[in-house]
Design a protein around this motif. Sequence first.
Motif, PDB file in Angstrom:
ATOM      1  N   GLU A 196      38.439   8.229  14.722  1.00  0.00           N
ATOM      2  CA  GLU A 196      39.872   8.304  13.708  1.00  0.00           C
ATOM      3  C   GLU A 196      39.392   8.673  12.555  1.00  0.00           C
ATOM      4  N   TYR A 206      37.141   5.595  20.752  1.00  0.00           N
ATOM      5  CA  TYR A 206      38.141   6.365  19.872  1.00  0.00           C
ATOM      6  C   TYR A 206      37.435   6.657  18.627  1.00  0.00           C
ATOM      7  N   GLU A 236      38.441  13.319  25.578  1.00  0.00           N
ATOM      8  CA  GLU A 236      39.656  14.206  25.451  1.00  0.00           C
ATOM      9  C   GLU A 236      39.077  15.362  24.527  1.00  0.00           C
ATOM     10  N   HIS A 271      41.896   9.361  19.751  1.00  0.00           N
ATOM     11  CA  HIS A 271      42.052   9.446  21.287  1.00  0.00           C
ATOM     12  C   HIS A 271      40.435   9.083  21.787  1.00  0.00           C
TER      13      HIS A 271
END
Length: 58
Positions: free
Chosen positions: A57, A55, A17, A13
């Motif tokens: 991961e 992002y 966030e 994300h």
Amino acid sequence: MAVLAALADFGPHAQREPVVRLGVDASDMTKVIDQLAAAGWVERRVLHALLLRVYQEL
């Protein structure tokens, strides 16, 4: 470790966030993610050129 736990729970994300979820300062999150990326724990990706969102991961 809370950042890795959040990524494990919620998947890739935008960088902002986890700032909201964990209630930390954005500049502190940037430093943590820089360290995690340098260690190979997360990967930064721009998924769409128009969004320009970063992002992570596992």
